[in-house]
Design an enzyme around this catalytic site. Structure first.
Site, PDB file in Angstrom:
ATOM      1  N   CYS A  10       0.836  -1.203   0.000  1.00 28.02           N
ATOM      2  CA  CYS A  10       0.000   0.000   0.000  1.00 28.02           C
ATOM      3  C   CYS A  10       0.872   1.256   0.000  1.00 28.02           C
ATOM      4  O   CYS A  10       1.717   1.433   0.874  1.00 28.02           O
ATOM      5  CB  CYS A  10      -0.907  -0.028   1.232  1.00 28.02           C
ATOM      6  SG  CYS A  10      -1.838   1.493   1.488  1.00 28.02           S
ATOM      7  N   THR A  11       0.655   2.120  -0.965  1.00 29.72           N
ATOM      8  CA  THR A  11       1.425   3.354  -1.075  1.00 29.72           C
ATOM      9  C   THR A  11       1.278   4.218   0.170  1.00 29.72           C
ATOM     10  O   THR A  11       2.270   4.729   0.702  1.00 29.72           O
ATOM     11  CB  THR A  11       0.986   4.157  -2.315  1.00 29.72           C
ATOM     12  OG1 THR A  11       1.180   3.341  -3.470  1.00 29.72           O
ATOM     13  CG2 THR A  11       1.771   5.440  -2.464  1.00 29.72           C
TER      14      THR A  11
END
Length: 114
Positions: A10-11
């Site tokens: 997840c960024t």
């Protein structure tokens, strides 16, 4: 000690981890997909977040849209769903002693680092 419930794919979670690293404060990384929280841990986390369990659900996840979207479940049932399918848990979550936040946007981390 500060903890981050982290998903490296997840960024936003990676950005939150970088912010914690920059802060210089000690913290623990919890890879919650590999070691999912037990029901009691999740209940405590939700209490610290001061939200309803449904607010912690990632509504864009395939498992949500296929199995839960449109269903009316009670709090305990949503918690059970997250225990069984930790991918449903919103991230990143930053926890201090008595408080937790969902670090979206990443600037919210400042609420914990004060």
């Amino acid at each position: 000690m500060i903890q981050i419930y982290h998903n490296n794919r997840c960024t936003k979670s990676r950005q939150a981890l970088q912010e914690l690293e920059k802060s210089g404060q000690a913290f623990e990384v919890i890879y919650y997909l590999e070691t999912p929280p037990a029901k009691a841990q999740l209940e405590e986390l939700i209490k610290k977040l001061n939200i309803k369990p449904f607010e912690l659900i990632r509504k864009g996840e395939k498992i949500y849209t296929e199995n839960y979207k449109g269903k009316t479940l009670g709090d305990a049932e949503w918690i059970d769903a997250m225990v069984e399918n930790p991918i449903l848990i919103e991230r990143p979550i930053i926890v201090s002693e008595n408080k937790a936040i969902i670090a979206r946007p990443t600037e919210r981390i400042k609420e914990i680092l004060r």
